[in-house]
Design a protein around this motif. Structure first.
Motif, short mmCIF file in Angstrom:
data_model
loop_
_atom_site.label_atom_id
_atom_site.label_comp_id
_atom_site.label_asym_id
_atom_site.label_seq_id
_atom_site.Cartn_x
_atom_site.Cartn_y
_atom_site.Cartn_z
N HIS A 73 2.64 -7.01 4.80
CA HIS A 73 1.43 -6.45 4.88
C HIS A 73 0.92 -6.80 6.29
O HIS A 73 1.59 -7.46 7.04
CB HIS A 73 0.31 -7.17 4.03
CG HIS A 73 0.56 -6.97 2.52
ND1 HIS A 73 -0.28 -5.73 1.66
CD2 HIS A 73 1.64 -7.01 1.52
CE1 HIS A 73 0.31 -5.63 0.58
NE2 HIS A 73 1.33 -6.25 0.65
N HIS A 95 0.91 -1.34 -0.13
CA HIS A 95 0.00 -0.06 -0.10
C HIS A 95 0.86 1.27 0.01
O HIS A 95 2.06 1.31 -0.51
CB HIS A 95 -1.03 -0.01 1.15
CG HIS A 95 -1.52 -1.29 1.18
ND1 HIS A 95 -2.84 -1.71 0.17
CD2 HIS A 95 -1.40 -2.56 2.04
CE1 HIS A 95 -3.16 -2.93 0.66
NE2 HIS A 95 -2.19 -3.58 1.54
N GLU A 154 -5.92 -7.92 -2.00
CA GLU A 154 -4.89 -6.77 -2.14
C GLU A 154 -4.61 -6.52 -3.75
O GLU A 154 -4.09 -5.56 -3.84
CB GLU A 154 -3.67 -7.91 -2.04
CG GLU A 154 -3.32 -8.51 -0.52
CD GLU A 154 -3.03 -7.14 0.40
OE1 GLU A 154 -2.96 -6.11 0.01
OE2 GLU A 154 -2.97 -7.40 1.84
N ASP A 176 -3.10 -7.36 7.59
CA ASP A 176 -4.48 -7.05 6.85
C ASP A 176 -5.48 -7.32 7.70
O ASP A 176 -5.53 -7.57 8.83
CB ASP A 176 -4.55 -8.08 5.57
CG ASP A 176 -4.73 -7.18 4.39
OD1 ASP A 176 -5.71 -6.14 4.36
OD2 ASP A 176 -3.90 -7.23 3.44
N GLU A 208 -2.43 0.10 8.07
CA GLU A 208 -1.52 -0.98 7.51
C GLU A 208 0.04 -0.37 6.72
O GLU A 208 0.93 -0.72 6.90
CB GLU A 208 -2.21 -1.85 6.57
CG GLU A 208 -1.38 -2.85 5.88
CD GLU A 208 -2.08 -3.86 4.99
OE1 GLU A 208 -3.40 -3.47 4.49
OE2 GLU A 208 -1.65 -4.59 4.51
ZN LIG Z 1 -2.28 -5.35 2.45
#
Ligand SMILES: [Zn+2]
Length: 502
Positions: free
Chosen positions: A347, A274, A381, A349, A289
């Motif tokens: 990540h 991200h 994703e 999540d 995140e």
């Molecule tokens: Zn992610």
């Protein structure tokens, strides 16, 4: 396109008495009032403005509750971009844009904004250097309403490999004093080694940068002869005798060739998920995140840059090192341009229920997902590009994605080995969500020639795990665990010589 002549003039808002008259007229009609005075009078209202400066490109986003159209004019001298936005009036949010430009923005020196004509706002973006602007709109998605986006790219794209080399050279200079004795090979060598970097520079094919989607992969610096695929420093030497290395295109091969003969820079692409417009998942306490994964990646980078594998120095390459959006295929492309040995996407999540917890590791699948949950995660994703804001009109993106679909079974097998090694270490510091590496069609794992995994470090949607993810202690533990996993992988799967030209 209408070219307004006075781009040099400050974009001060002129008086717009017509709008006042219009407002008074609208107030007379009850039906109109019900429909919303502001929307009708102003066309669209600005909800927010954001600036995302980064070395790769700077983005300006104008978010509004209705679609906006814009006409742009680029003026070369001095470089500036003038954009006329239709259907809006000046408002405080737009004025804020001026203050949002940071002094160290790589591209923007300032923004002037004003009412150019009734219903037309003019934005003049003064640039520090010539730029290639991309102006596009995005439909509402996730938490966003309509977005009008200005991306300012450098006219000559930065070469990630050169950036990596420069960074490493700088580190080498800073560490001229040898480090404290360590058990691994690198410490016994002179600390300031321009070594594999000089090789990388010399051998880097200049065509790489201009070959869309398919960077040419060059042979390893320590190939003992062209075409020998197994002669890494740590591979069994019976494949080819350890003859003095032949370095075909190296201009300065003589000075310290012996000392460097076994060096081969091992590059780990770290991909913090991200960024920029795409916050990723958000925890119940508001933890984003994109922020925690960048922190973890930074900690992991420190460890990687201090690690050697049997005498070969490791180097981390970050697909993003700041808070900005990087499209998924660009992450893959960057890793390929530096010929990364591994790709680790990081990540943290969320799931629909707060109870979900534990870390997971994913690899690519060529034939369907290993579970419904894995497919769900991959779909989630893969939506990053929509949220982050991909300019779908950019043609080569499609070409690159098509090329990247040529993933290989070998890549997936290696990715599974890497993922298993990582899971083994992560289980020592935290709970696992699934004890086995899961597989699904993650777009970011599609480099056909780089073992690639995606680590979901924890569920940020779980209050307890969100708190852990924020804590420096756990971030450090995770970075240590992933580092040990990478080392464990290389102990069983020595990095191959770079002989992967396709
Ligand atoms: Zn992610």
């Amino acid at each position: 396109m209408s070219l307004h002549p006075d781009l040099n003039a400050p974009a001060e808002p002129p008086r717009v008495p017509a709008l006042l008259r219009r407002r008074q007229a609208l107030q007379a009609g009850g039906v109109v009032l019900l429909m919303g005075l502001t929307e009708l009078a102003w066309g669209a209202s600005i909800v927010a403005v954001r600036v995302w400066p980064a070395p790769d490109y700077t983005r300006v986003t104008i978010e509004s509750d209705g679609a906006l159209t814009a006409r742009q004019t680029f003026v070369a001298n001095p470089p500036r971009l003038a954009v006329d936005i239709d259907g809006i009036e000046m408002n405080p949010a737009l004025r804020e844009l001026v203050a949002k430009v940071k002094a160290d923005d790589p591209f923007i020196s300032g923004i002037r904004v004003g009412q150019y004509a009734p219903g037309v706002v003019r934005l003049v973006i003064d640039l520090k250097q010539p730029a290639l602007p991309q102006v596009f709109t995005l439909p509402p998605v996730a938490a966003y309403q309509h977005r009008l986006v200005f991306d300012l790219y450098p006219t000559v794209a930065a070469d990630p490999l050169e950036a990596l080399i420069a960074e490493r050279l700088q580190d080498s200079r800073q560490s001229l004093t040898p480090p404290a004795p360590a058990s691994t090979g690198m410490a016994s060598k002179p600390a300031a080694l321009p070594d594999p970097l000089g090789e990388l520079i010399a051998q880097r094919n200049p065509a790489t940068a201009s070959t869309p989607g398919r960077p040419e992969l060059k042979p390893s610096p320590n190939l003992s002869s062209p075409g020998t695929a197994h002669s890494t420093a740590q591979a069994p030497v019976n494949v080819s005798p350890p003859a003095p290395p032949v370095r075909p295109s190296k201009p300065a091969a003589t000075e310290s060739a012996e000392a460097q003969a076994t060096d081969r820079l091992i590059i780990i692409a770290l991909d913090p998920g991200h960024g920029g417009e795409d916050p990723g998942a958000t925890g119940p306490s508001g933890t984003r995140e994109k922020d925690v994964v960048l922190s973890i990646a930074h900690l992991l980078r420190e460890r990687i840059n201090a690690t050697t594998v049997k005498g070969n120095p490791m180097r981390a390459f970050m697909t993003r090192d700041a808070d900005f959006f990087v499209p998924l295929h660009v992450r893959v492309d960057k890793a390929r341009r530096v010929q990364a040995d591994l790709f680790v996407s990081i990540h943290a999540d969320a799931f629909i229920t707060p109870a979900a917890r534990g870390a997971s590791v994913f690899a690519l699948s060529q034939s369907g997902a290993s579970s419904a949950a894995a497919r769900w995660m991959a779909d989630k994703e893969n939506r990053a590009d929509q949220v982050g804001g991909l300019n779908v009109k950019v043609q080569d993106a499609t070409v690159q994605r098509a090329l990247l679909d040529m993933s290989t079974t070998a890549q997936i097998n290696d990715s599974l080995k890497l993922g298993t090694a990582l899971l083994g270490e992560i289980s020592a510091v935290g709970r696992l969500h699934k004890p086995k590496v899961e597989q699904a069609g993650f777009a970011v794992l599609k480099a056909p020639d780089i073992p690639s995994v995606l680590v979901e470090t924890a569920f940020i949607s779980n209050p307890e795990e969100e708190a852990r993810l924020r804590s420096p202690e756990y971030q450090n533990q995770l970075a240590d665990a992933v580092m040990r996993g990478i080392e464990r992988y290389f102990s069983r799967n020595p990095p191959l010589a770079r002989n992967r030209s396709a």
